[in-house]
Scaffold this motif. Structure first.
Motif, PDB file in Angstrom:
ATOM      1  N   GLY A  55      13.394 -22.505   2.048  1.00  0.00           N
ATOM      2  CA  GLY A  55      13.687 -21.941   0.768  1.00  0.00           C
ATOM      3  C   GLY A  55      12.380 -21.025   0.922  1.00  0.00           C
ATOM      4  O   GLY A  55      11.474 -21.445   1.675  1.00  0.00           O
ATOM      5  N   ASP A  56      12.264 -20.033   0.913  1.00  0.00           N
ATOM      6  CA  ASP A  56      10.308 -18.623   1.007  1.00  0.00           C
ATOM      7  C   ASP A  56      10.023 -19.133   2.123  1.00  0.00           C
ATOM      8  O   ASP A  56       8.867 -19.421   2.254  1.00  0.00           O
ATOM      9  CB  ASP A  56       9.785 -20.193  -0.645  1.00  0.00           C
ATOM     10  N   PHE A  57      10.839 -18.978   3.495  1.00  0.00           N
ATOM     11  CA  PHE A  57       9.806 -18.828   4.722  1.00  0.00           C
ATOM     12  C   PHE A  57       9.742 -17.616   5.476  1.00  0.00           C
ATOM     13  O   PHE A  57       8.871 -17.945   6.198  1.00  0.00           O
ATOM     14  CB  PHE A  57      11.237 -19.631   5.447  1.00  0.00           C
ATOM     15  N   GLY A  58      10.409 -16.348   4.938  1.00  0.00           N
ATOM     16  CA  GLY A  58      10.631 -15.397   6.096  1.00  0.00           C
ATOM     17  C   GLY A  58       8.781 -14.331   5.643  1.00  0.00           C
ATOM     18  O   GLY A  58       9.119 -13.475   4.975  1.00  0.00           O
ATOM     19  N   VAL A  59       7.458 -15.295   6.568  1.00  0.00           N
ATOM     20  CA  VAL A  59       6.375 -14.583   6.183  1.00  0.00           C
ATOM     21  C   VAL A  59       5.936 -14.057   7.307  1.00  0.00           C
ATOM     22  O   VAL A  59       4.575 -13.764   7.022  1.00  0.00           O
ATOM     23  CB  VAL A  59       5.231 -15.920   5.622  1.00  0.00           C
ATOM     24  N   ALA A  60       6.544 -14.510   8.339  1.00  0.00           N
ATOM     25  CA  ALA A  60       5.564 -13.732   9.657  1.00  0.00           C
ATOM     26  C   ALA A  60       5.614 -13.248   9.426  1.00  0.00           C
ATOM     27  O   ALA A  60       4.414 -11.862  10.424  1.00  0.00           O
ATOM     28  CB  ALA A  60       6.175 -14.157  10.937  1.00  0.00           C
ATOM     29  N   GLY A  61       6.120 -11.786   9.726  1.00  0.00           N
ATOM     30  CA  GLY A  61       6.182 -10.032   9.249  1.00  0.00           C
ATOM     31  C   GLY A  61       5.337  -9.890   8.455  1.00  0.00           C
ATOM     32  O   GLY A  61       4.385  -8.476   8.517  1.00  0.00           O
ATOM     33  N   CYS A  62       5.445 -10.483   7.383  1.00  0.00           N
ATOM     34  CA  CYS A  62       4.274 -10.073   6.331  1.00  0.00           C
ATOM     35  C   CYS A  62       2.849 -10.062   6.379  1.00  0.00           C
ATOM     36  O   CYS A  62       2.258  -9.546   6.097  1.00  0.00           O
ATOM     37  CB  CYS A  62       5.228 -11.162   5.631  1.00  0.00           C
ATOM     38  N   GLN A  63       2.507 -11.578   7.017  1.00  0.00           N
ATOM     39  CA  GLN A  63       1.423 -11.389   7.779  1.00  0.00           C
ATOM     40  C   GLN A  63       1.241 -10.788   8.386  1.00  0.00           C
ATOM     41  O   GLN A  63      -0.761 -10.274   7.977  1.00  0.00           O
ATOM     42  CB  GLN A  63       0.903 -13.015   8.179  1.00  0.00           C
ATOM     43  N   ASN A  64       1.792  -9.494   9.459  1.00  0.00           N
ATOM     44  CA  ASN A  64       1.493  -9.628  10.074  1.00  0.00           C
ATOM     45  C   ASN A  64       1.342  -7.523   9.504  1.00  0.00           C
ATOM     46  O   ASN A  64      -0.038  -7.382  10.110  1.00  0.00           O
ATOM     47  CB  ASN A  64       2.660  -9.129  11.217  1.00  0.00           C
ATOM     48  N   GLY A  65       2.269  -7.339   8.687  1.00  0.00           N
ATOM     49  CA  GLY A  65       2.003  -6.228   7.748  1.00  0.00           C
ATOM     50  C   GLY A  65       0.697  -6.828   7.796  1.00  0.00           C
ATOM     51  O   GLY A  65      -0.684  -5.492   7.060  1.00  0.00           O
ATOM     52  N   PHE A  66       0.522  -7.457   6.346  1.00  0.00           N
ATOM     53  CA  PHE A  66      -1.002  -7.716   6.150  1.00  0.00           C
ATOM     54  C   PHE A  66      -2.018  -7.352   6.871  1.00  0.00           C
ATOM     55  O   PHE A  66      -3.136  -6.774   6.557  1.00  0.00           O
ATOM     56  CB  PHE A  66      -1.068  -8.694   5.316  1.00  0.00           C
ATOM     57  N   GLU A  67      -2.429  -7.941   8.045  1.00  0.00           N
ATOM     58  CA  GLU A  67      -3.683  -7.944   9.011  1.00  0.00           C
ATOM     59  C   GLU A  67      -3.587  -6.826   9.485  1.00  0.00           C
ATOM     60  O   GLU A  67      -4.768  -6.037  10.000  1.00  0.00           O
ATOM     61  CB  GLU A  67      -2.924  -8.710  10.070  1.00  0.00           C
ATOM     62  N   GLN A  68      -2.104  -5.461   8.989  1.00  0.00           N
ATOM     63  CA  GLN A  68      -2.300  -4.465   9.891  1.00  0.00           C
ATOM     64  C   GLN A  68      -2.886  -3.388   8.453  1.00  0.00           C
ATOM     65  O   GLN A  68      -2.418  -2.073   8.978  1.00  0.00           O
ATOM     66  CB  GLN A  68      -0.972  -4.004  10.403  1.00  0.00           C
ATOM     67  N   GLY A  69      -2.613  -3.363   7.289  1.00  0.00           N
ATOM     68  CA  GLY A  69      -2.953  -2.961   6.495  1.00  0.00           C
ATOM     69  C   GLY A  69      -2.375  -2.516   5.789  1.00  0.00           C
ATOM     70  O   GLY A  69      -2.368  -1.037   4.527  1.00  0.00           O
ATOM     71  N   ASP A  70      -0.787  -2.462   5.719  1.00  0.00           N
ATOM     72  CA  ASP A  70       0.661  -2.418   5.179  1.00  0.00           C
ATOM     73  C   ASP A  70       0.729  -2.987   4.221  1.00  0.00           C
ATOM     74  O   ASP A  70       1.703  -4.164   4.300  1.00  0.00           O
ATOM     75  CB  ASP A  70       1.887  -2.072   6.422  1.00  0.00           C
ATOM     76  N   LEU A  71      -0.154  -3.120   2.958  1.00  0.00           N
ATOM     77  CA  LEU A  71       0.195  -3.712   1.586  1.00  0.00           C
ATOM     78  C   LEU A  71       1.019  -4.089   0.614  1.00  0.00           C
ATOM     79  O   LEU A  71       1.952  -2.433   1.041  1.00  0.00           O
ATOM     80  CB  LEU A  71      -1.309  -3.310   1.081  1.00  0.00           C
ATOM     81  N   GLU A  72       1.521  -4.380   0.319  1.00  0.00           N
ATOM     82  CA  GLU A  72       2.698  -4.389  -0.805  1.00  0.00           C
ATOM     83  C   GLU A  72       2.064  -3.803  -1.545  1.00  0.00           C
ATOM     84  O   GLU A  72       2.909  -2.559  -2.281  1.00  0.00           O
ATOM     85  CB  GLU A  72       2.396  -5.731  -1.943  1.00  0.00           C
ATOM     86  N   GLU A  73       0.880  -3.136  -2.369  1.00  0.00           N
ATOM     87  CA  GLU A  73       0.672  -2.586  -3.283  1.00  0.00           C
ATOM     88  C   GLU A  73       0.990  -0.530  -2.917  1.00  0.00           C
ATOM     89  O   GLU A  73       0.738  -0.189  -3.861  1.00  0.00           O
ATOM     90  CB  GLU A  73      -0.831  -2.824  -3.944  1.00  0.00           C
ATOM     91  N   ASN A  74       0.601  -1.026  -1.768  1.00  0.00           N
ATOM     92  CA  ASN A  74       0.877   0.804  -1.289  1.00  0.00           C
ATOM     93  C   ASN A  74       2.244   0.776  -0.356  1.00  0.00           C
ATOM     94  O   ASN A  74       2.795   1.655   0.071  1.00  0.00           O
ATOM     95  CB  ASN A  74      -0.284   0.932   0.000  1.00  0.00           C
ATOM     96  N   GLY A  75       3.562   0.233  -1.228  1.00  0.00           N
ATOM     97  CA  GLY A  75       4.490   0.195  -0.267  1.00  0.00           C
ATOM     98  C   GLY A  75       5.013  -0.446   0.600  1.00  0.00           C
ATOM     99  O   GLY A  75       5.812  -0.257   1.170  1.00  0.00           O
TER     100      GLY A  75
END
Length: 378
Positions: A55-75
């Motif tokens: 469970g709770d495994f799908g994070v690779a794209g999430c980390q890519n988004g974080f490194e690119q500045g596509d942050l959750e708090e900004n949508g």
């Protein structure tokens, strides 16, 4: 007759002492010494079948988004707690065990795509966080039975349903469904796996509480609103009341009992209360295992009043959660047996008379705990 049929025997294959068990629970951290993994050396066993859960495994794209500045708090989808390297090391351990055991399937426990699900059928996260991660040799053709989590419901659920038509490995025929696994060496017997949707079930709770549910602003009412929720409860109650299986595994993203320290909305607690009663009733027909993710740790709980076992396994890649203090070691009639703060997955071994669950540490691929659940009598 019913008393005999509902009897279940739980045997710790790799037991830890009570002293060690409660030492780490009371300290609020995982045990520094894991139970011995002797019986895992004998795997695979002749005449047994295998499947995995994670469970709770799908994070690779999430980390890519974080490194690119596509942050959750900004949508966006990026979050600091998404650890692609952890997802990959768990995937590598899964591949090694798959080569050894030839499992029939992987059961997803939800939160397949962090932190906002997917936007559409062509969202790059589908490739980044799933297809390109679990594609190594022994895992490349292994089907995944998908359960949805709250982070999945923040995105496009229709796209996840349609991906079933694109990918032979992605099996999500509906928001909730069931399937059977034949028991090897025991003609005519089967176990039933019931894939439920925690967020949809939550939609049927008290309206004033549902209005304050987590991520409500992102959810699709047609999937997880009041009407959808009532339909789901009706289906689940009917499914769990039918005769036949040697064992039932109920899969849903959120826990019923958990030692993890995190906030719970009132609507989630209502679902937990109602599920407790439903699982207890279902265990009068067949023993029940409830498997969940959501809480990022490994857990084993045993109900003290009914043949119901709880396995938590939300440790596939998202940041690990801390534990509660010792006064939470008993909840809703269940008692904690073992917890661990490690990334990893679970191997399930289906034999003629029981199901053994092995928890595997992702970093090393070693089995760190196991428990056997015996079937009810036919």
């Amino acid at each position: 007759c019913e008393a005999i049929r509902s009897h279940i025997s739980l045997e710790l294959v790799m037991p830890t002492t009570l002293q060690n068990r409660f030492a780490f629970v009371m300290a609020g951290v995982a045990a520094v010494t894991s139970p011995a993994a002797g019986s895992a050396d004998k795997l695979p066993k002749s005449g047994h079948k295998y499947f995995f859960s994670i469970g709770d495994f799908g994070v690779a794209g999430c980390q890519n988004g974080f490194e690119q500045g596509d942050l959750e708090e900004n949508g966006g989808i990026g979050h600091l707690a998404c650890h692609k390297n952890r997802q990959e090391e768990v995937a590598q351990a899964m591949n090694q065990w798959a080569a050894r055991l030839s499992p029939e399937a992987v059961i997803s426990l939800g939160d397949n795509f962090y932190v906002r699900g997917v936007k559409d059928l062509d969202d790059p996260q589908i490739e980044e966080s799933f297809e390109a991660v679990y594609n190594k040799s022994a895992m490349s053709r292994l089907p995944w039975r998908i359960c949805l989590g709250d982070h999945d419901h923040r995105g496009n659920i229709t796209a996840l349903l349609l991906h079933t038509q694109r990918s032979p490995r992605w099996r999500l025929p509906a928001l909730y469904y069931s399937f059977q696994l034949l028991v090897p060496g025991n003609a005519g017997r089967h176990i039933e796996v019931v894939m439920a949707d925690s967020v949809a079930l939550e939609g049927a709770m008290d309206p004033e509480l549902v209005e304050k549910r987590r991520f409500i602003e992102d959810y699709t009412d047609a999937h997880v609103g009041a009407e959808a929720g009532h339909r789901h409860w009706e289906w689940l109650e009917q499914t769990l009341s039918s005769e036949g299986p040697a064992l039932r595994i109920v899969v849903a993203h959120r826990p019923v009992v958990s030692l993890v320290h995190r906030s719970r909305r009132a609507s989630e607690l209502q679902v937990e209360d109602r599920l407790t009663k439903l699982l207890t009733n279902a265990s009068g027909i067949s023993p029940v295992i409830y498997m969940h993710g959501h809480d990022h740790a490994m857990q084993h709980w045993k109900d003290l009043r009914a043949p119901v076992t709880h396995f938590g396994n939300g440790a596939g890649g998202m940041g690990i959660h801390p534990f509660l203090p010792s006064n939470y070691e008993t909840q809703r009639g269940a008692e904690v047996q073992w917890v661990e703060q490690e990334y990893g997955f679970a191997i399930h071994e289906l034999g003629p008379s029981d199901l053994t669950t092995y928890f595997v540490k992702g970093e090393t691929g070693e089995v760190i705990y196991a428990v056997r659940t015996r079937f009810g009598r036919p």
